[in-house]
Design a protein around this motif. Sequence first.
Motif, PDB file in Angstrom:
ATOM      1  N   THR A   1       0.606  26.530  48.854  1.00 34.49           N
ATOM      2  CA  THR A   1       0.814  25.142  48.403  1.00 34.49           C
ATOM      3  C   THR A   1       2.246  24.706  48.654  1.00 34.49           C
ATOM      4  O   THR A   1       2.481  23.558  49.049  1.00 34.49           O
TER       5      THR A   1
ATOM      6  N   PHE B   1      -1.882  31.622  46.843  1.00 37.24           N
ATOM      7  CA  PHE B   1      -2.019  30.182  46.567  1.00 37.24           C
ATOM      8  C   PHE B   1      -0.680  29.452  46.342  1.00 37.24           C
ATOM      9  O   PHE B   1      -0.433  28.423  46.984  1.00 37.24           O
ATOM     10  N   PRO B   2       0.212  29.976  45.453  1.00 34.20           N
ATOM     11  CA  PRO B   2       1.473  29.245  45.240  1.00 34.20           C
ATOM     12  C   PRO B   2       2.310  29.141  46.510  1.00 34.20           C
ATOM     13  O   PRO B   2       2.920  28.096  46.767  1.00 34.20           O
TER      14      PRO B   2
ATOM     15  N   ILE C   1      -6.357  22.871  49.413  1.00 29.06           N
ATOM     16  CA  ILE C   1      -6.221  24.300  49.153  1.00 29.06           C
ATOM     17  C   ILE C   1      -7.023  24.659  47.904  1.00 29.06           C
ATOM     18  O   ILE C   1      -6.903  23.991  46.879  1.00 29.06           O
ATOM     19  N   SER C   2      -7.859  25.691  48.013  1.00 29.59           N
ATOM     20  CA  SER C   2      -8.601  26.166  46.848  1.00 29.59           C
ATOM     21  C   SER C   2      -8.208  27.595  46.550  1.00 29.59           C
ATOM     22  O   SER C   2      -7.999  28.394  47.462  1.00 29.59           O
ATOM     23  N   SER C   3      -8.117  27.883  45.269  1.00 25.93           N
ATOM     24  CA  SER C   3      -7.789  29.240  44.850  1.00 25.93           C
ATOM     25  C   SER C   3      -9.086  29.928  44.443  1.00 25.93           C
ATOM     26  O   SER C   3      -9.624  29.671  43.376  1.00 25.93           O
TER      27      SER C   3
END
Lengths: 585, 344
Positions: B78, B74-75, B95-97
């Motif tokens: 993003t 995720f990081p 974006i979904s985690s």
Amino acid sequence: MATETGTKFQAVSRLRGTVFEYVSLGASVFGIVLLAALLVYVSIDAFDLANASPQWLLTYFLTLVVPLIGFCLYSADDRQITRRTGLAVGGGLVVSALVFTGVEALVGPIDRLSWPLVYLFVFVVPTTGYTIFAANQETVGGVGFGLLGRLLGGTALGLAVGVLFLVFDPQLWMLAYTFGLLPAALAVGYGQWRPDSGMSSKALPIGIVGLVVAVGLRQVVPMYPTDFIIYIWSVSMPIAAGGAALVAGQRGRTAALSVGLVPLAVAVAGGFAAAGFGLPSKTVLLVLVTAGVPVAVFISRTLTDGEGTIGLVLPILLAAGVLVGALIVDFAGFPAPDPWLDPSYVTSSPSRTPVDAGLYPAIVGSVIIIALVAVLSFVLGVGTAVFLEEYTAGSGWMGALTRLIQVNIANLAAVPSVVYGLLGLGLFANFLGFGFGTAVTAAFTLSLLILPITIISAQEAIRAVPDSLRQGSYGMGATRWQTTKNVVLPEALPGIFTGTILALGRAIGETAPLIMIGAATTVFSAPDSIWSKLSAMPMQIYAWANFPQAEFRYGVVAAGVMTLLIVLLGMNATAIILRNKSEGV
Amino acid sequence: MSSNPEDGRTVSRRAALTSIAGAGAVALAGCTDANNDAGSGDGGSGEQSGDGGSESGSGELSGDISIAGSSTVFPLMTAIAEDFQAENSGVNIDISSTGSGGGFSNYFCVGETDFNNASRPIKESEETLCSDNDVEYVELVAATDALTVVINNDNDFATELTVDQLADIWAADGASTWSEVNSEWPDEEIERYGAAETSGTFDYFNEAVLGERGHTDDYSATEQDNTIVQGVTGSEYAIGYFGFSYYFQNPDEVTAVAIDDGDGPVEPSLDTASNGEYTPLSRPLFTYPSVESLGEEHVAEFARYFVEQTTNEEIVANDVGYVPLTDETQEEQMSKLEDAISQA
């Protein structure tokens, strides 16, 4: 019995009662104190107050807080309040310095706190709140804070309208306004001027026909004025006209014209000028109109009444305080804190670097969801409540149905929010095809979530309307519909507003249902339609809370929490204003 | 700075210019603004494709990109998406985690998302689910992570662990006190903090360290690295594991354990992970674009951009804390991607 055997009165122990009293007191302040401590830390983080130098704090204390307290004391004009305030502000300084240094010496240093901050939060903030409250009871303070409230509230309203126009089609609004709302409003106005013309009753059909025409035209008309002109014509002018109409009834045409035209002209000029400074001209226009017209109405009313006019200087006093403070800080070079919650935070997108990170897309997402939820839950909730309270019979199959619905609503209020998330995922996202994580899906899901609370509070409000009013209305030959419309609902409206807005406060903070329906954790641009995928403030805050960099977890998250709280407080303030207004009618 | 203020500024300037020009004309007659695609957005037809093309001031690409999956990737995602969106304001990326497994089964393999991030390769069951729904995908390596085992800063006995010792600590049939792992260590309960079962980190750790012994149930499972760090800082006898980036950003909060895979203890770092010394815990991270989505130009462009950025040390290593790809691996990924794009 006792009189025969008992020969003397016995002293009854008061111990248990006293203990109970203090235990109750402890219970009531327990949560408040803990929450206050949390909020103090959150605001210290969000505004970076831990790095504020004592000189910086002192400067703003002298230029901003002291004049404000002075204004309040002048307005309250009460020796006792003045004495108490002086004691709290002066004594608090000594007490907090001594106690804090003592604690630090004995227990050890306290993270991110210093005695000026303790003094600020424990003494200055509550004392200021108290004096503001006291001042508000008197004319001068009422005028000052009334003006301030209209400035802030109008600004917030303008920003909210601007955000809504990001998603809702301004062209459609212009057509609907031009062909539906404006003719309907004119019909109502004409009807009031010439009551025998019967135009008032024609307003509704005119409006509906106009709206249908507008929707039809939107499909075929290819050319539109620019958004800026649309905003002038269909948002600014009606607001200005409304302000003018409010004044015209009491203070004649000249006053009405100036109340309407001056803010309008300022707003249009400001909108054009804003472009030169790189500001968004449409937002500036909206904010100047929504803040300017109420302010103009208020000033006009105050000047006519001639009471407490000195209170009008309060906003100038505060603005001057900020300005002088900034000048002194700049000139003397006092180290100023670098707050996380600053204009760029609420206008920029999320980022991997904490300094650049912003909440703008999530704020817009939350505002849009809440606006849709407000409409949906109000319509559905009030409808259900009216049906349950006014239209059902106590017996027969209808009565059984009512009781069944009633029991189910009461139970639905206790269903966990994750379950509503599942319902939203299955029903709205998948079955009805509203899409994963879109504003519509989110709004429907959250509306269902708060519906039981809305219904129950609306029912309570309707139930509180005295039955004698209904009977009186029936006695005059009114039908049940007329009674509900003219007697019950207006009377119950304040309570309904309060309940609905409290429920909305719950909806804006919900995360679990949004996760279930697939709302995005992070989006980089604000949604441009109600069908686009969006994020909401709690989702983004939760994601940041897990970022590796400490600046995210302490600074950016704290700023997000503050933003969420400010939006929430804004909503509650709206509720209180609406309630007070509708009570006044 | 990030994209939005600039975007807002360009749009508003443009709008303001048209407004100023427009205001002159409106004095005589109604001025019009024809750059408006009639009927967009308000039809209530549930369309999700980006129709806000007329708003994009710069860049020709427009459309939506939905990304879900691993919280470890995720990081990184993003960070790269942020830069891409800054250059292409017409593209909306969300974006979904959700965790690697959650992303595959709930979103990607049912055709809801365009990309799925994963901190482990796709599983067989997920492959089946994807092919059942006719979702084709291509596997791209995004970066290398050094899965980091951490202990409390006061712990001075377990700073170096062999893979067998690590397995003893975490296996289902393993030790319950430190002294059972090594008799010289204190006779204290082991407090374990690890990844949740839906997490790709859990799967990788399980496979690389434990093999058939199976992961213990006696631990606090979470997707949040923060929770693991708080647990480990709270107790001298605690141990936890998570992706490298959290440790990279906060090296003082906890101590990383040096892992001995037979060639002496190796501490996790960007260097040891990239040169292959840090075994068996350095692992590749993946992202899976759907082939169908790659047929759309803006998705294909974003995928290319992503692969280009995987060698960018500034973003991958300094900002996020993973090991960037080598140029060689990047070329492999790029040719894989181009193949998939030409198929789409």
